[in-house]
Design an enzyme around this catalytic site. Structure first.
Site, PDB file in Angstrom:
ATOM      1  N   ASP A 138       0.880  -1.585   0.397  1.00 41.70           N
ATOM      2  CA  ASP A 138       0.139   0.231  -0.125  1.00 41.70           C
ATOM      3  C   ASP A 138       1.186   0.874   0.455  1.00 41.70           C
ATOM      4  O   ASP A 138       2.084   1.196  -0.261  1.00 41.70           O
ATOM      5  CB  ASP A 138      -0.410   0.270   1.424  1.00 41.70           C
ATOM      6  CG  ASP A 138      -2.107   0.745   1.296  1.00 41.70           C
ATOM      7  OD1 ASP A 138      -2.289   1.692   0.487  1.00 41.70           O
ATOM      8  OD2 ASP A 138      -3.178  -0.874   0.673  1.00 41.70           O
ATOM      9  N   HIS A 209      -2.725   3.094  -4.027  1.00 41.19           N
ATOM     10  CA  HIS A 209      -2.239   2.831  -2.750  1.00 41.19           C
ATOM     11  C   HIS A 209      -0.487   2.247  -3.255  1.00 41.19           C
ATOM     12  O   HIS A 209      -0.512   1.152  -3.052  1.00 41.19           O
ATOM     13  CB  HIS A 209      -3.467   1.179  -2.570  1.00 41.19           C
ATOM     14  CG  HIS A 209      -4.437   2.410  -2.146  1.00 41.19           C
ATOM     15  ND1 HIS A 209      -4.541   2.403  -0.740  1.00 41.19           N
ATOM     16  CD2 HIS A 209      -5.644   2.724  -2.236  1.00 41.19           C
ATOM     17  CE1 HIS A 209      -5.915   3.010  -0.483  1.00 41.19           C
ATOM     18  NE2 HIS A 209      -6.628   2.803  -1.449  1.00 41.19           N
ATOM     19  N   GLU A 273     -10.190   2.588  -5.758  1.00 39.85           N
ATOM     20  CA  GLU A 273      -9.464   4.153  -5.051  1.00 39.85           C
ATOM     21  C   GLU A 273      -8.401   4.926  -5.850  1.00 39.85           C
ATOM     22  O   GLU A 273      -7.532   5.149  -5.724  1.00 39.85           O
ATOM     23  CB  GLU A 273      -9.078   4.440  -3.515  1.00 39.85           C
ATOM     24  CG  GLU A 273     -10.618   3.666  -2.619  1.00 39.85           C
ATOM     25  CD  GLU A 273     -10.149   3.565  -1.077  1.00 39.85           C
ATOM     26  OE1 GLU A 273     -11.112   4.626  -0.064  1.00 39.85           O
ATOM     27  OE2 GLU A 273      -8.974   3.170  -0.572  1.00 39.85           O
ATOM     28  N   TYR A 345     -16.521  -4.211   7.940  1.00 40.42           N
ATOM     29  CA  TYR A 345     -15.785  -4.036   7.699  1.00 40.42           C
ATOM     30  C   TYR A 345     -14.851  -3.504   9.238  1.00 40.42           C
ATOM     31  O   TYR A 345     -15.863  -2.955   9.962  1.00 40.42           O
ATOM     32  CB  TYR A 345     -15.136  -2.230   7.675  1.00 40.42           C
ATOM     33  CG  TYR A 345     -14.871  -1.946   6.141  1.00 40.42           C
ATOM     34  CD1 TYR A 345     -15.006  -3.166   4.856  1.00 40.42           C
ATOM     35  CD2 TYR A 345     -13.868  -1.089   5.301  1.00 40.42           C
ATOM     36  CE1 TYR A 345     -14.828  -2.656   3.938  1.00 40.42           C
ATOM     37  CE2 TYR A 345     -13.324  -1.468   4.082  1.00 40.42           C
ATOM     38  CZ  TYR A 345     -13.846  -2.143   3.287  1.00 40.42           C
ATOM     39  OH  TYR A 345     -13.931  -2.247   2.171  1.00 40.42           O
ATOM     40  N   TRP A 395      -8.607  -3.884   8.108  1.00 41.49           N
ATOM     41  CA  TRP A 395      -7.454  -2.372   8.166  1.00 41.49           C
ATOM     42  C   TRP A 395      -7.239  -2.688   8.735  1.00 41.49           C
ATOM     43  O   TRP A 395      -7.025  -2.215   9.973  1.00 41.49           O
ATOM     44  CB  TRP A 395      -8.625  -1.395   6.949  1.00 41.49           C
ATOM     45  CG  TRP A 395      -8.821  -2.261   6.139  1.00 41.49           C
ATOM     46  CD1 TRP A 395     -10.236  -2.131   5.207  1.00 41.49           C
ATOM     47  CD2 TRP A 395      -8.268  -2.267   4.166  1.00 41.49           C
ATOM     48  NE1 TRP A 395     -10.399  -2.206   4.414  1.00 41.49           N
ATOM     49  CE2 TRP A 395      -9.291  -2.753   3.173  1.00 41.49           C
ATOM     50  CE3 TRP A 395      -6.937  -2.874   3.840  1.00 41.49           C
ATOM     51  CZ2 TRP A 395      -9.611  -2.604   2.360  1.00 41.49           C
ATOM     52  CZ3 TRP A 395      -6.652  -2.758   2.557  1.00 41.49           C
ATOM     53  CH2 TRP A 395      -8.149  -3.399   1.906  1.00 41.49           C
TER      54      TRP A 395
HETATM   55  C1  ACM Z   1     -11.420  -0.524   0.610  1.00 41.81           C
HETATM   56  O1  ACM Z   1     -11.478  -0.591   1.107  1.00 41.81           O
HETATM   57  N1  ACM Z   1     -10.217   0.422  -0.219  1.00 41.81           N
HETATM   58  C2  ACM Z   1     -11.359  -1.341  -0.604  1.00 41.81           C
END
Ligand code: ACM
Length: 471
Positions: A138, A209, A273, A345, A395
């Protein structure tokens, strides 16, 4: 003795019979054709335990069920038994609802050591989850060694400091951070996972990223004369890979290395993104899909890739911006893994409790996760064959230790595991919650998981003074 009503995920069918079985008992294993993929039948009688399994995964899951029936002590790292143990007698017939029961672990934002990743695999396996989507690269770090391009890890594997929480003005910790895995480390993770019926799906994110790669090799970036640092901020960097033919070639070689390490039939290229992306970036994505196809692999892409157009092959779309993308992808002939940030998430906040540490994103309580339904509203029944399953995302911008990962993941991932394994019929939070509290939380304790207590964080799990940003 835990009974069949303690099991998590809840099995398809349980028929109790009279009596108990003294444990340890001989376990006899058969391979059978009549069970669905990953399915098993576990027959416990007073004198024996017989596992009939569709495949290696089915046998593994039968043994996980047996472990749950033995009791929480079976989840410790060594036996502490002294007295007799008995199992309830009966027949469990079971198979998963979905073939893709995934969890993404982001080791790019905050590196997790190899030992921590292996432990995370153990936790997935104990929950009958079968995909670890390992987010390896990333803006903030590059974690996979690529011998042809050593600076990816020498330079891209480290950053000078990290942003702390979500202050109005960025606040940084002044502390260097980094780490990477050698090819052999990753091969070990893959082999360890395979022994536990988990497929590791690696992710190398392009064309956004990717600032850690640009820091290592400026010729990959928007301006080869500019020296960018591995990013110390969270968010979406506008520094994209430049999509020159030489950059596409570079990443063909990177994905060659990825394919040589990871036998997964699916490889992830990110694609999310990409601010200000151009047709050149779309071509880049198409080229890498084609390249992976040449390796005999499918490509997992975040749902932005649906807008790339003219995809050379069907891909697997990770529907993260919502559920509509998954519906659209299936209608367009792509398979789908549902990952909507509005629902699954796990870095997002678990409650509105004033002590919730660094509360970002949407509110996803344990009950919300348990209530998540992977078949999206609006997906025509004929398209449901395209739905491979669902995936929770961990994440790690705000999860800077394995302890923080535990806190964010559990017990919500336990609830998610049941959502993707068990039949939707009969799913009832009022039934789940006491089963979790009385039977599964003791297993997490035995495993040494630092989950979020059901009533709110322990004092040492809070992060006073570090603001989040709720949505
Ligand atoms: C993401 O949460 N950008 C896949």
């Amino acid at each position: 003795m835990p009974g069949f009503d303690s099991l998590l995920p809840r099995p398809v069918e349980v028929v109790p019979t009279a009596g108990d079985c003294a444990w340890p008992a001989d376990v006899v294993v058969h391979r059978v054709d009549e069970l669905p993929a990953e399915g098993y039948r576990l027959e416990i009688t007073p004198g024996s335990v017989v596992i009939s399994a569709a495949d290696d995964s089915g046998e593994f899951y039968a043994r996980q069920t047996l472990r749950q029936l033995i009791g929480p002590a079976a989840f410790r790292s060594a036996s502490i038994h002294s007295g007799p143990v008995t199992l309830p007698c009966g027949v469990v017939t079971d198979h998963p609802r979905f073939g893709w029961r995934g969890c993404l672990l982001d080791v790019a934002r905050n590196f997790r050591t190899k030992a921590e990743v292996l432990r995370f695999v153990d936790l997935l396996a104990a929950h009958k989850l079968n995909v670890l989507n390992l987010h390896l690269t990333d803006d903030q770090g590059w974690r996979i060694e690529v011998p042809r391009f050593p600076k990816l890890t020498e330079v891209g594997g480290w950053r000078t400091e990290s942003m702390v929480g979500r202050h109005d003005e960025p606040v940084r910790d002044g502390r260097p951070h980094g780490g990477f895995y050698t090819g052999d480390d990753l091969r070990e993770i893959v082999a360890y996972a395979a022994e536990r019926a988990v497929t590791v799906v690696p992710e190398v994110d392009i064309p956004g990223h990717a600032r850690a790669a640009i820091a290592a090799y400026p010729a990959l970036g928007p301006n080869p004369d500019e020296r960018l640092e591995v990013w110390t901020s969270w968010g979406i960097s506008t520094s994209l890979l430049n999509a020159e033919e030489s950059t596409v070639d570079f990443f063909r070689a990177v994905f060659d290395e990825v394919c040589s390490i990871f036998p997964s039939p699916v490889i992830a290229l990110g694609g999310d993104e990409v601010p200000g992306s151009t047709e050149r970036h779309s071509r880049f994505i198409r080229e890498i899909i084609e390249h992976l196809h040449g390796h005999g692999r499918e490509t997992l892409c975040w749902d932005e890739v649906l807008d790339v157009g003219d995809l050379p092959h069907p891909v697997v779309i990770a529907s993260w911006q919502g559920e509509e993308a998954g519906v659209r992808a299936a209608a367009g002939g792509h398979d789908v893994v549902m990952c909507p940030e509005q629902h699954v998430y796990l870095d997002h906040r678990q409650s509105d409790h004033p002590d919730e540490p660094i509360p970002v994103g949407y509110l996803h309580t344990l009950e919300d996760i348990y209530g998540y339904e992977p078949v999206p509203l609006g997906m025509p029944p004929a398209d449901e064959v395209r739905l491979r399953g669902a995936q929770a995302q961990v994440w790690t911008e705000h999860l800077d230790s394995a302890r923080r990962v535990d806190y964010a993941s559990f017990p919500r991932l336990s609830a998610f595991a049941e959502v993707v394994w068990s039949p939707a019929e009969g799913r009832d939070y009022a039934e789940f919650l006491p089963r979790l509290r009385e039977h599964h939380v003791p297993r997490l304790d035995a495993l040494g998981v630092e989950y979020r207590p059901l009533d709110g964080p322990h004092p040492w799990q809070t992060r006073p003074g570090v603001p989040g940003r709720a949505r």
